[in-house]
Enzyme design. Structure first.
Site, PDB file in Angstrom:
ATOM      1  N   ILE A   1      63.363  16.622  60.837  1.00 44.51           N
ATOM      2  CA  ILE A   1      62.942  17.863  61.509  1.00 44.51           C
ATOM      3  C   ILE A   1      63.906  18.186  62.642  1.00 44.51           C
ATOM      4  CG2 ILE A   1      61.061  18.928  62.863  1.00 44.51           C
ATOM      5  CD1 ILE A   1      60.230  18.358  59.994  1.00 44.51           C
TER       6      ILE A   1
ATOM      7  N   GLU B   1      70.249  -5.009  72.990  1.00 43.60           N
ATOM      8  CA  GLU B   1      70.428  -3.948  73.987  1.00 43.60           C
ATOM      9  C   GLU B   1      69.116  -3.191  74.012  1.00 43.60           C
ATOM     10  OE1 GLU B   1      72.912  -3.446  75.914  1.00 43.60           O
ATOM     11  OE2 GLU B   1      74.557  -4.566  75.002  1.00 43.60           O
TER      12      GLU B   1
ATOM     13  N   CYS C   1      69.277   5.130  77.760  1.00 41.31           N
ATOM     14  CA  CYS C   1      68.799   3.801  78.165  1.00 41.31           C
ATOM     15  C   CYS C   1      69.120   3.532  79.620  1.00 41.31           C
ATOM     16  CB  CYS C   1      69.404   2.716  77.277  1.00 41.31           C
ATOM     17  SG  CYS C   1      71.203   2.773  77.199  1.00 41.31           S
TER      18      CYS C   1
END
Ligand code: NDP
Length: 511
Positions: free
Chosen positions: A33, A254, A288
């Protein structure tokens, strides 16, 4: 708004196996989407067990051949990949924006960072393959060599699908490994598109199998994969690490971040405010190493907030293919999660100073406002946990010691930013903040040549830099005695005078 080009649809329901885009066998496709329009732009299919087995067998075979290829040749081919990525920048950028929403400038920049990391490792990988040691025995030759691990599985998140792939894949490939990528279900088409640039490599060295977590878990568990580099959330990372531990498989983690951002009175407030707004709202806060909790000295708190509000009001929100600074969140689920965190922050007493809802006039798409919240306390959820959305929560502090103490009071330790012109504070920040990266007046910067990664629950191991190369190599110790001389100084038979003596004569040293 233009419609999707045909090549977007051509990547639908494919895996990239043995150098070929292959129709997926699975029978349950999932829609991809566009988060800015909520329109379906394609589909992905979860790889079957047979497809995963096939990818692993191909990778092992390709790796054995690649390991016999010279380092120079590996470098030449990786440079060709990098050049191809650069020339595909516009197409990669467009697809990334359509698939996960970030503004086209950010997507196209990411393609360039991707090429840059591939070029970097092409050279660094052949710079050294071990070192010569000072021999422990005269006349001998002691040295280390570096060897590939085998087949490396990369499990990737949706926020930087191109450059995170390159940071790890380039280091792994130049070291002689093969790579299998499991992209996020939100950015699989872009990852497949990137594979067109990797066609310069021998087939099978890098492959992509799409699907949800189950596909990642099977690659992790597979007995013929040899390392996992995981980038994603803490809880998924824990599951991956546990699965690797069962097989003593090497793992690079990570995981999530919740970076502190400290502002001290000597900081140029105008610049600090711009840096703060960029650090919090870049990629709609889905970074992050986003600045997620702000500790601002009371002497400049109000002036800083005023400037942050001015900067936030200027942010243009909309479809990333238009002239905007911030796109939508990547998915409906991400927006729901983020909005629940904002609601709980309000309930805890946080004051929304700007934003806090959805932008007017954008009735389709997973858009949210860029939001600034003050009057939050260090123990509020919005300060303690990763929000992964566009919010800038501010805690007032009365001195630098308090700011450092609060910055370190966290289970996360990825990056950290301090704004100050005070040299002592700069050095104290570098020495005292528990984090993988400390940015003084330079928020969110990366450098291919420097290691990136976290401590505590933000990760284990490093990518980028020389450290990131060694993440994907074994080190072997070798010792050669060209004379094959007997080693009498420690072999049998032991000399009598070296045996234990019950009553050594006084004054005579034992042994
Ligand atoms: P997730 O942890 O939800 O997913 C990461 C990847 O793991 C996805 O490809 C996912 O597949 C896959 N996965 C899910 N379950 C399993 C499983 N059991 N075994 C193996 N793989 C599995 O993270 P997000 O995609 O939501 O990414 C956001 C997170 O990533 C944030 O927390 C962010 O901080 C972190 N991140 C960390 C970085 C760092 O360098 N420290 C850099 C970038 C992001 P699928 O999505 O298809 O289900």
């Amino acid at each position: 708004m233009s419609t999707e080009p045909g090549w977007v649809r051509q990547l639908s329901a494919k895996h990239y196996l043995n150098g070929v885009f292959t129709a997926a066998e699975g029978s349950e496709p999932h829609d991809v989407i566009d988060p800015a329009t909520e329109r379906r732009i394609g589909e992905i299919v979860d790889a079957s067990v047979a497809e995963i087995d096939r990818a692993v067998a191909i990778a092992n075979e390709a790796q054995r051949r690649w390991n016999r290829t010279s380092m120079l040749r590996r470098a030449e081919l990786l440079h060709e990949v990098a050049a191809d990525i650069r020339s595909s920048r516009a197409a990669l950028g467009e697809l990334l924006t359509r698939e996960m929403g970030k503004p086209f400038k950010e997507s196209a920049d990411e393609a360039l960072w991707t090429a840059s990391a591939v070029d970097y490792y092409a050279e660094v990988g052949r710079h050294e393959a071990g070192r010569v040691l000072g021999p422990a025995v005269p006349g001998q030759f002691h040295f280390t060599t570096k060897e590939p691990l085998g087949v490396v599985v990369l499990i990737l998140p949706f926020n930087y699908p191109l450059c995170l792939l390159a940071w790890q894949a380039a280091a792994a490939l130049v070291s002689g490994n093969a790579v299998i990528v499991k992209p996020s279900e939100l950015t699989s088409l872009t990852t497949l598109k990137l594979m067109e640039s990797f066609r310069h490599l021998p087939p099978g060295l890098i492959q992509v199998v799409t699907g949800h977590g189950r596909v990642g878990a099977q690659l992790v568990d597979h007995h013929d994969t040899h390392m996992v580099a995981f980038t994603g959330g803490i809880e998924t990372g824990r599951r991956v690490a546990e699965a690797c531990a069962r097989q003593y498989k090497r793992v690079l983690l990570e995981t999530s971040g919740n970076d502190p951002f400290i502002v001290m009175p000597s900081a140029p407030l105008e610049v600090a405010a711009r840096g703060a707004v960029f650090g919090a709202f870049l990629n709609c806060g889905q970074v992050c190493a986003a600045a997620e909790r702000f500790y601002v000295h009371e002497a400049v708190h109000d002036a800083f907030i005023a400037k942050v509000l001015e900067e936030t009001a200027r942010i243009r929100i909309g479809n990333g293919l238009e002239k905007v600074d911030m796109g939508p969140m990547a998915s409906h689920a991400q927006r729901e999660r983020y909005e629940r965190i904002l609601a709980r922050s309000r309930a805890e007493g946080g004051k929304v100073r700007i934003g806090g809802g959805r932008p007017a006039g954008l009735n389709k798409g997973f858009f949210v406002d860029a939001t600034v919240i003050t009057d939050v306390l260090p123990d509020h959820e919005i300060v303690n946990d990763e929000t992964f959305g566009p919010v800038l929560p501010v805690v007032k502090v009365s001195n630098f010691d308090e700011a450092i103490e609060l910055a370190n009071r966290s289970r996360y330790a990825l990056g950290s930013t301090v704004y100050t012109l005070d040299l002592t504070e700069s050095l104290r920040a570098v020495n005292e903040i528990e984090a993988g990266m400390v940015w003084v007046n330079a928020p969110l910067l990366d450098n291919d040549a420097g290691p990136f990664g976290g401590r505590k629950q933000s990760g284990m191991g490093r990518q980028l830099g020389a450290e990131g190369l060694d993440s994907f190599r074994h080190t072997k110790l070798a010792m050669i005695d060209p004379q094959a001389a007997p080693h009498d100084f420690w072999w049998f038979p032991y000399r009598d005078e070296e045996a234990f003596q019950l009553n050594p004569s006084p004054g005579k040293p034992h042994g």
